[in-house]
Design a protein around this motif. Structure first.
Motif, PDB file in Angstrom:
ATOM      1  N   CYS A  25       0.792  -1.237   0.000  1.00 23.55           N
ATOM      2  CA  CYS A  25       0.000   0.000   0.000  1.00 23.55           C
ATOM      3  C   CYS A  25       0.829   1.294   0.000  1.00 23.55           C
ATOM      4  N   PRO A  26       1.904   1.391   0.799  1.00 23.40           N
ATOM      5  CA  PRO A  26       2.617   2.681   0.824  1.00 23.40           C
ATOM      6  C   PRO A  26       3.171   3.098  -0.535  1.00 23.40           C
ATOM      7  N   ALA A  27       3.307   2.150  -1.468  1.00 20.65           N
ATOM      8  CA  ALA A  27       3.881   2.490  -2.778  1.00 20.65           C
ATOM      9  C   ALA A  27       3.052   3.530  -3.512  1.00 20.65           C
ATOM     10  N   MET A  28       1.746   3.521  -3.305  1.00 17.22           N
ATOM     11  CA  MET A  28       0.859   4.411  -4.075  1.00 17.22           C
ATOM     12  C   MET A  28       0.790   5.825  -3.538  1.00 17.22           C
ATOM     13  N   PHE A  29       1.262   6.029  -2.309  1.00 22.11           N
ATOM     14  CA  PHE A  29       1.008   7.311  -1.646  1.00 22.11           C
ATOM     15  C   PHE A  29       2.281   8.146  -1.546  1.00 22.11           C
ATOM     16  N   ASP A  30       2.337   9.168  -2.374  1.00 22.19           N
ATOM     17  CA  ASP A  30       3.419  10.146  -2.294  1.00 22.19           C
ATOM     18  C   ASP A  30       3.222  10.933  -1.003  1.00 22.19           C
ATOM     19  N   LEU A  31       4.287  11.070  -0.220  1.00 20.03           N
ATOM     20  CA  LEU A  31       4.186  11.831   1.032  1.00 20.03           C
ATOM     21  C   LEU A  31       4.813  13.214   0.885  1.00 20.03           C
ATOM     22  N   GLY A  32       5.484  13.436  -0.251  1.00 23.84           N
ATOM     23  CA  GLY A  32       6.215  14.685  -0.449  1.00 23.84           C
ATOM     24  C   GLY A  32       7.691  14.515  -0.121  1.00 23.84           C
ATOM     25  N   GLU A  33       8.121  13.273   0.035  1.00 19.63           N
ATOM     26  CA  GLU A  33       9.506  12.990   0.392  1.00 19.63           C
ATOM     27  C   GLU A  33      10.481  13.402  -0.716  1.00 19.63           C
ATOM     28  N   THR A  34      11.739  13.637  -0.314  1.00 16.91           N
ATOM     29  CA  THR A  34      12.780  13.935  -1.295  1.00 16.91           C
ATOM     30  C   THR A  34      13.160  12.650  -2.033  1.00 16.91           C
ATOM     31  N   LYS A  35      13.354  11.597  -1.270  1.00 16.03           N
ATOM     32  CA  LYS A  35      13.725  10.298  -1.851  1.00 16.03           C
ATOM     33  C   LYS A  35      13.026   9.177  -1.087  1.00 16.03           C
ATOM     34  N   ARG A  36      12.793   8.077  -1.792  1.00 19.53           N
ATOM     35  CA  ARG A  36      12.177   6.910  -1.150  1.00 19.53           C
ATOM     36  C   ARG A  36      13.239   5.812  -1.016  1.00 19.53           C
ATOM     37  N   VAL A  37      13.316   5.243   0.165  1.00 12.65           N
ATOM     38  CA  VAL A  37      14.321   4.210   0.448  1.00 12.65           C
ATOM     39  C   VAL A  37      13.598   2.916   0.807  1.00 12.65           C
ATOM     40  N   VAL A  38      13.816   1.868   0.027  1.00 20.83           N
ATOM     41  CA  VAL A  38      13.192   0.581   0.337  1.00 20.83           C
ATOM     42  C   VAL A  38      14.232  -0.300   1.039  1.00 20.83           C
ATOM     43  N   VAL A  39      13.815  -0.917   2.129  1.00 19.15           N
ATOM     44  CA  VAL A  39      14.727  -1.762   2.902  1.00 19.15           C
ATOM     45  C   VAL A  39      14.272  -3.213   2.752  1.00 19.15           C
ATOM     46  N   ILE A  40      15.204  -4.100   2.378  1.00 16.31           N
ATOM     47  CA  ILE A  40      14.904  -5.535   2.485  1.00 16.31           C
ATOM     48  C   ILE A  40      16.011  -6.162   3.319  1.00 16.31           C
ATOM     49  N   SER A  41      15.720  -7.308   3.912  1.00 17.77           N
ATOM     50  CA  SER A  41      16.745  -7.959   4.714  1.00 17.77           C
ATOM     51  C   SER A  41      17.031  -9.331   4.115  1.00 17.77           C
ATOM     52  N   VAL A  42      18.208  -9.836   4.411  1.00 17.70           N
ATOM     53  CA  VAL A  42      18.645 -11.094   3.780  1.00 17.70           C
ATOM     54  C   VAL A  42      17.882 -12.304   4.328  1.00 17.70           C
ATOM     55  N   THR A  43      17.063 -12.079   5.330  1.00 12.88           N
ATOM     56  CA  THR A  43      16.219 -13.185   5.813  1.00 12.88           C
ATOM     57  C   THR A  43      14.938 -13.305   4.988  1.00 12.88           C
ATOM     58  N   GLU A  44      14.762 -12.376   4.040  1.00 12.51           N
ATOM     59  CA  GLU A  44      13.621 -12.461   3.132  1.00 12.51           C
ATOM     60  C   GLU A  44      14.093 -13.143   1.839  1.00 12.51           C
ATOM     61  N   GLY A  45      13.169 -13.434   0.942  1.00 13.95           N
ATOM     62  CA  GLY A  45      13.561 -14.044  -0.337  1.00 13.95           C
ATOM     63  C   GLY A  45      14.164 -13.018  -1.270  1.00 13.95           C
ATOM     64  N   GLU A  46      15.134 -13.453  -2.111  1.00 20.49           N
ATOM     65  CA  GLU A  46      15.736 -12.505  -3.061  1.00 20.49           C
ATOM     66  C   GLU A  46      14.759 -12.134  -4.189  1.00 20.49           C
ATOM     67  N   ASP A  47      13.629 -12.870  -4.257  1.00 22.46           N
ATOM     68  CA  ASP A  47      12.649 -12.573  -5.302  1.00 22.46           C
ATOM     69  C   ASP A  47      11.641 -11.497  -4.878  1.00 22.46           C
ATOM     70  N   LYS A  48      11.863 -10.906  -3.712  1.00 19.07           N
ATOM     71  CA  LYS A  48      10.919  -9.895  -3.210  1.00 19.07           C
ATOM     72  C   LYS A  48      10.681  -8.758  -4.206  1.00 19.07           C
ATOM     73  N   PRO A  49      11.727  -8.256  -4.901  1.00 23.77           N
ATOM     74  CA  PRO A  49      11.459  -7.176  -5.869  1.00 23.77           C
ATOM     75  C   PRO A  49      10.460  -7.588  -6.943  1.00 23.77           C
ATOM     76  N   LEU A  50      10.513  -8.852  -7.366  1.00 23.71           N
ATOM     77  CA  LEU A  50       9.590  -9.294  -8.412  1.00 23.71           C
ATOM     78  C   LEU A  50       8.165  -9.423  -7.875  1.00 23.71           C
ATOM     79  N   LYS A  51       8.076  -9.769  -6.593  1.00 27.11           N
ATOM     80  CA  LYS A  51       6.750  -9.953  -6.002  1.00 27.11           C
ATOM     81  C   LYS A  51       6.075  -8.614  -5.695  1.00 27.11           C
ATOM     82  N   TYR A  52       6.875  -7.608  -5.413  1.00 28.96           N
ATOM     83  CA  TYR A  52       6.324  -6.287  -5.052  1.00 28.96           C
ATOM     84  C   TYR A  52       6.921  -5.211  -5.945  1.00 28.96           C
TER      85      TYR A  52
END
Lengths: 265, 113
Positions: free
Chosen positions: A175-202
């Motif tokens: 959900c947060p992907a759709m909502f611009d907050l007025g930020e300068t930059k958006r930083v996405v955090v993933i951790s190595v305990t998640e799957g490496e395919d997360k970018p494809l899923k989201y």
């Protein structure tokens, strides 16, 4: 209320300022009449077959949010504030990254934090302990922050000129992907305990971000996470996305993250 | 699942338009939801149907018009139906392609009394 994730309307949103000591000095005005500009014929024309009138709109449903986001962005630009919107799944380590960052930089940089969670003041309390002012937005059952919540929050917390404002969004890669907050930059955090395919899923989240922090690299020897694959997948969606590998726990890569921050200022 | 917030936005928008146009009820609302807009059209429709109670849209027919995703290949320039954002060009299999349609999410029109 939504049966799937519990989203509902904004009446449940609560904003808690942990800075009870002083009132923030806030000198900008937020006009809140959200005028909707209608590109096409804004008004009615009659159709022979109906007694009613057709009001043509062609208006983007997110236009209200986007206009408020633009006001927020102007406020940040006017004060030379670097505003970063941190998004991730729950448990990727956003709050720990922020704690370490504040601990390392607070002596030389002005930092403030807006924390977004459905419930509790726990994250804002953690941030305040690391030495930066924090304000907590509890979205109730809502699954994301929106521009209006940020507008309200920045009127309740002191945002100093030339500072860094971190917004820790609700843990949710959808959900947060759709909502611009007025930020300068958006930083996405993933951790190595998640799957490496997360970018494809989201894909939306990775397509709209500027930097990807891959956290918990100290755990790489114990998990099957393939870092190169994760980067390859994310870059296929967004060739401009930058990557920094960090371990907030051991401090590995954190200097590279700080240098990235300084480059954005 | 941000569809409930989005449905609330639509109701606000309809209320404002009703005031602006001095109408007291809305018979029909036409909304375009692109397949690549990031909005689940079915969940959105359900959310809107639930939230319209006691609003200007309470008795309105909700018409959702879905538009397909259209991709344009960066290499061979052809346009093709894009079911997912990750779809490659069916001709040269080049990836990623530009999205040229299906990201719309807007209120097209209202039919008012």
């Amino acid at each position: 209320m939504c049966d799937t994730c519990g989203c509902s309307n904004s009446e449940e949103v609560k904003i808690h300022n942990l800075q009870h000591k002083h009132e923030p000095q806030h000198d900008h005005v937020h006009p809140h009449e959200h005028t909707h500009e209608h590109g096409n014929a804004p008004f009615a024309h009659s159709h022979g077959h109906t007694s009613g009138k057709i009001i043509n709109l062609n208006v983007d449903i997110l236009s209200g949010n986007n206009q408020t986001a633009q006001l927020n962005r102007r406020f940040f630009e006017g004060r030379k504030v670097l505003c970063l919107n941190l998004v991730s799944s729950p448990g990727s380590g956003k709050t720990t990254i922020l704690e370490k960052t504040i601990h390392s930089l607070i002596a030389t940089h002005k930092i403030a934090v807006i924390e977004g969670d459905q419930q509790t003041l726990l994250d804002a309390e953690r941030i305040e302990k690391s030495g930066a002012p924090a304000i907590q937005i509890n979205t109730g059952t809502g699954c994301h922050l929106d521009a209006q919540m940020i507008d309200t929050a920045i009127q309740k917390i002191e945002i100093e000129p030339n500072s860094i404002l971190f917004i820790e969004n609700v843990g949710n890669l959808v959900c947060p992907a759709m909502f611009d907050l007025g930020e300068t930059k958006r930083v996405v955090v993933i951790s190595v305990t998640e799957g490496e395919d997360k970018p494809l899923k989201y894909p939306y989240m990775f397509q709209t971000s500027h930097l990807c922090l891959i956290n918990k690299t100290d755990l790489l020897p114990y998990v099957d996470f393939k870092t190169e694959k994760a980067i390859e997948y994310a870059q296929s969606l967004n060739p401009k996305l930058e990557f920094i590998l960090v371990s907030a726990k051991t401090g590995e890569g954190m200097n590279e993250w700080y240098n990235w921050l300084f480059q954005q200022q | 699942m941000h569809e409930f917030s989005l449905a609330s936005e639509v109701i606000d928008l309809a209320q404002n338009e009703a005031i602006k146009n001095a109408v007291t009820s809305i018979q029909e609302i036409n909304i375009e939801v692109g397949d690549l807009s990031g909005v689940d059209a079915d969940a959105f429709e359900t959310a809107l149907e639930l939230l319209v109670k006691n609003t200007i849209l309470e008795n309105a027919v909700i018409s959702i018009i879905r538009t397909p995703g259209i991709g344009k290949c960066n290499e061979c320039d052809i346009e093709f139906e894009m079911v997912q954002r990750l779809d490659s060009c069916p001709d040269c299999h080049c990836f990623p392609s530009q999205i040229v349609g299906g990201e719309e999410f807007r209120v097209l029109s209202l039919l008012a009394e």
